[in-house]
Design a protein around this motif. Structure first.
Motif, PDB file in Angstrom:
ATOM      1  N   GLU A  71       0.867  -1.177   0.000  1.00 15.91           N
ATOM      2  CA  GLU A  71       0.000   0.000   0.000  1.00 15.91           C
ATOM      3  C   GLU A  71       0.899   1.221   0.000  1.00 15.91           C
ATOM      4  O   GLU A  71       1.599   1.476   0.968  1.00 15.91           O
ATOM      5  CB  GLU A  71      -0.913   0.018   1.226  1.00 15.91           C
ATOM      6  CG  GLU A  71      -1.980  -1.045   1.205  1.00 15.91           C
ATOM      7  CD  GLU A  71      -2.863  -1.017   2.443  1.00 15.91           C
ATOM      8  OE1 GLU A  71      -2.689  -0.124   3.298  1.00 15.91           O
ATOM      9  OE2 GLU A  71      -3.709  -1.908   2.554  1.00 15.91           O
ATOM     10  N   GLU A  72       0.851   1.965  -1.106  1.00 14.05           N
ATOM     11  CA  GLU A  72       1.729   3.114  -1.311  1.00 14.05           C
ATOM     12  C   GLU A  72       3.167   2.655  -1.142  1.00 14.05           C
ATOM     13  O   GLU A  72       3.616   1.819  -1.888  1.00 14.05           O
ATOM     14  CB  GLU A  72       1.319   4.262  -0.401  1.00 14.05           C
ATOM     15  CG  GLU A  72      -0.087   4.762  -0.719  1.00 14.05           C
ATOM     16  CD  GLU A  72      -0.536   5.899   0.160  1.00 14.05           C
ATOM     17  OE1 GLU A  72       0.320   6.569   0.758  1.00 14.05           O
ATOM     18  OE2 GLU A  72      -1.756   6.125   0.223  1.00 14.05           O
ATOM     19  N   ASN A  73       3.898   3.149  -0.160  1.00 17.95           N
ATOM     20  CA  ASN A  73       5.293   2.726   0.005  1.00 17.95           C
ATOM     21  C   ASN A  73       5.479   1.770   1.179  1.00 17.95           C
ATOM     22  O   ASN A  73       6.585   1.545   1.627  1.00 17.95           O
ATOM     23  CB  ASN A  73       6.197   3.956   0.183  1.00 17.95           C
ATOM     24  CG  ASN A  73       5.932   4.691   1.485  1.00 17.95           C
ATOM     25  OD1 ASN A  73       4.829   4.631   2.026  1.00 17.95           O
ATOM     26  ND2 ASN A  73       6.920   5.388   1.986  1.00 17.95           N
ATOM     27  N   VAL A  77      14.967  -2.033  -4.833  1.00 17.73           N
ATOM     28  CA  VAL A  77      13.659  -1.783  -5.441  1.00 17.73           C
ATOM     29  C   VAL A  77      13.323  -0.297  -5.429  1.00 17.73           C
ATOM     30  O   VAL A  77      13.201   0.333  -6.472  1.00 17.73           O
ATOM     31  CB  VAL A  77      12.549  -2.612  -4.754  1.00 17.73           C
ATOM     32  CG1 VAL A  77      11.204  -2.352  -5.407  1.00 17.73           C
ATOM     33  CG2 VAL A  77      12.877  -4.105  -4.800  1.00 17.73           C
ATOM     34  N   ASP A  78      13.149   0.287  -4.237  1.00 21.48           N
ATOM     35  CA  ASP A  78      12.764   1.700  -4.134  1.00 21.48           C
ATOM     36  C   ASP A  78      13.134   2.195  -2.741  1.00 21.48           C
ATOM     37  O   ASP A  78      12.730   1.599  -1.743  1.00 21.48           O
ATOM     38  CB  ASP A  78      11.250   1.840  -4.373  1.00 21.48           C
ATOM     39  CG  ASP A  78      10.792   3.282  -4.440  1.00 21.48           C
ATOM     40  OD1 ASP A  78      11.209   4.086  -3.583  1.00 21.48           O
ATOM     41  OD2 ASP A  78       9.996   3.601  -5.339  1.00 21.48           O
ATOM     42  N   GLU A  79      13.876   3.290  -2.684  1.00 26.03           N
ATOM     43  CA  GLU A  79      14.367   3.767  -1.386  1.00 26.03           C
ATOM     44  C   GLU A  79      13.281   4.278  -0.455  1.00 26.03           C
ATOM     45  O   GLU A  79      13.514   4.474   0.731  1.00 26.03           O
ATOM     46  CB  GLU A  79      15.426   4.845  -1.584  1.00 26.03           C
ATOM     47  CG  GLU A  79      14.925   6.100  -2.240  1.00 26.03           C
ATOM     48  CD  GLU A  79      16.022   7.113  -2.511  1.00 26.03           C
ATOM     49  OE1 GLU A  79      15.694   8.306  -2.576  1.00 26.03           O
ATOM     50  OE2 GLU A  79      17.181   6.715  -2.656  1.00 26.03           O
ATOM     51  N   SER A  80      12.065   4.469  -0.950  1.00 21.96           N
ATOM     52  CA  SER A  80      10.983   4.978  -0.098  1.00 21.96           C
ATOM     53  C   SER A  80      10.195   3.862   0.592  1.00 21.96           C
ATOM     54  O   SER A  80       9.291   4.137   1.364  1.00 21.96           O
ATOM     55  CB  SER A  80      10.026   5.840  -0.920  1.00 21.96           C
ATOM     56  OG  SER A  80       9.291   5.041  -1.828  1.00 21.96           O
ATOM     57  N   LEU A  81      10.532   2.602   0.337  1.00 23.58           N
ATOM     58  CA  LEU A  81       9.758   1.489   0.901  1.00 23.58           C
ATOM     59  C   LEU A  81       9.996   1.331   2.399  1.00 23.58           C
ATOM     60  O   LEU A  81      11.088   1.565   2.902  1.00 23.58           O
ATOM     61  CB  LEU A  81      10.117   0.181   0.190  1.00 23.58           C
ATOM     62  CG  LEU A  81       9.698   0.087  -1.269  1.00 23.58           C
ATOM     63  CD1 LEU A  81      10.244  -1.183  -1.902  1.00 23.58           C
ATOM     64  CD2 LEU A  81       8.190   0.152  -1.410  1.00 23.58           C
ATOM     65  N   GLU A  82       8.952   0.922   3.092  1.00 25.73           N
ATOM     66  CA  GLU A  82       9.002   0.627   4.526  1.00 25.73           C
ATOM     67  C   GLU A  82       8.354  -0.732   4.740  1.00 25.73           C
ATOM     68  O   GLU A  82       7.294  -1.010   4.192  1.00 25.73           O
ATOM     69  CB  GLU A  82       8.235   1.690   5.309  1.00 25.73           C
ATOM     70  CG  GLU A  82       8.176   1.412   6.798  1.00 25.73           C
ATOM     71  CD  GLU A  82       7.316   2.423   7.541  1.00 25.73           C
ATOM     72  OE1 GLU A  82       7.211   2.284   8.760  1.00 25.73           O
ATOM     73  OE2 GLU A  82       6.737   3.322   6.905  1.00 25.73           O
TER      74      GLU A  82
END
Length: 80
Positions: free
Chosen positions: A32-34, A66-71
């Motif tokens: 969901e989103e990041n 993948v993407d640095e904004s992921l949590e």
């Protein structure tokens, strides 16, 4: 080009054998989103080091590959 969710699933599948070697496992729940929601299984579900594994291992790998904004969010404890 692959979508973000598919890249996240592939990355989780890549680290899965490391967790399985320690008697645990990880399951992708949703994106969901990041926020990447996962469920820890086996030995990982009750391990005191699970949060550290998620943040320093899985989340760091996802941010890098993948993407640095992921949590990464552990939903295992929400169901206990």
């Amino acid at each position: 080009m692959e979508n973000l969710e598919q890249k996240v699933i592939e990355a989780i599948d890549y680290v899965r054998p490391s967790l399985q070697n320690d008697g645990g496992d990880i399951e992708f729940v949703r994106l969901e989103e990041n926020k990447v929601y996962v469920k820890l299984k086996g030995a990982c579900a009750g391990c005191m080091m699970a949060q550290m594994t998620l943040k320093n291992g899985v989340e760091r790998m996802l941010k890098y590959n993948v993407d640095e904004s992921l949590e990464v969010i552990n939903v295992t404890m929400e169901e206990a």
